[in-house]
Design a protein around this motif. Sequence first.
Motif, PDB file in Angstrom:
ATOM      1  N   ASP A   1       0.913  -0.874   0.717  1.00 21.88           N
ATOM      2  CA  ASP A   1      -0.144   0.256   0.125  1.00 21.88           C
ATOM      3  C   ASP A   1       0.940   1.590  -0.211  1.00 21.88           C
TER       4      ASP A   1
ATOM      5  N   LYS B   1       1.989   1.995  -3.595  1.00 23.65           N
ATOM      6  CA  LYS B   1       0.997   2.278  -3.946  1.00 23.65           C
ATOM      7  C   LYS B   1       0.453   3.688  -3.939  1.00 23.65           C
ATOM      8  N   TRP B   2       0.828   3.802  -3.108  1.00 23.38           N
ATOM      9  CA  TRP B   2       0.470   5.389  -2.435  1.00 23.38           C
ATOM     10  C   TRP B   2       1.601   6.034  -3.379  1.00 23.38           C
TER      11      TRP B   2
ATOM     12  N   THR C   1      -5.451   0.399  -2.936  1.00 28.19           N
ATOM     13  CA  THR C   1      -5.122  -0.342  -1.691  1.00 28.19           C
ATOM     14  C   THR C   1      -5.932  -0.160  -0.966  1.00 28.19           C
TER      15      THR C   1
ATOM     16  N   ALA D   1      -4.913   3.935  -6.390  1.00 23.84           N
ATOM     17  CA  ALA D   1      -5.357   4.502  -5.086  1.00 23.84           C
ATOM     18  C   ALA D   1      -6.878   3.381  -4.725  1.00 23.84           C
TER      19      ALA D   1
END
Length: 122
Positions: free
Chosen positions: A13, A16-17, A60, A57
């Motif tokens: 996550d 990904k962010w 996530t 986004a």
Amino acid sequence: MESKAQQSTSRFDVIKWLVVFVLIAVGVVGNQYFSAESVLYRALGLVALALVAAFVALQTDRGRRFATLLKEARVEIRKVVWPTRPELIQTTAIVVVFVLVVALILWGMDSFIGFLVQGFIG
């Protein structure tokens, strides 16, 4: 076992962010770099980057929870009983009249207090 799954999920996550923030930064810098180009092309590029960033986004854990929140909010909005046009107009008229009455009362009190203060000061 469950904590390992949470750690790996949170680690991915974070990546990904970071991708989302990089895409946003690319959009900002690219918009300035291509300032001589047409606004339409720049806007289309920004929309494309925003869609990709939103897609990443939503992959996530927080993104999935946000999507669930939006779905639940949409269900709740459907349950709301919206006023009819006559009810809306009547309620608006009552509020406007009440505000005017309170404004007149406050104006009168202000004038009276100003008159008293002017009488004491001279």
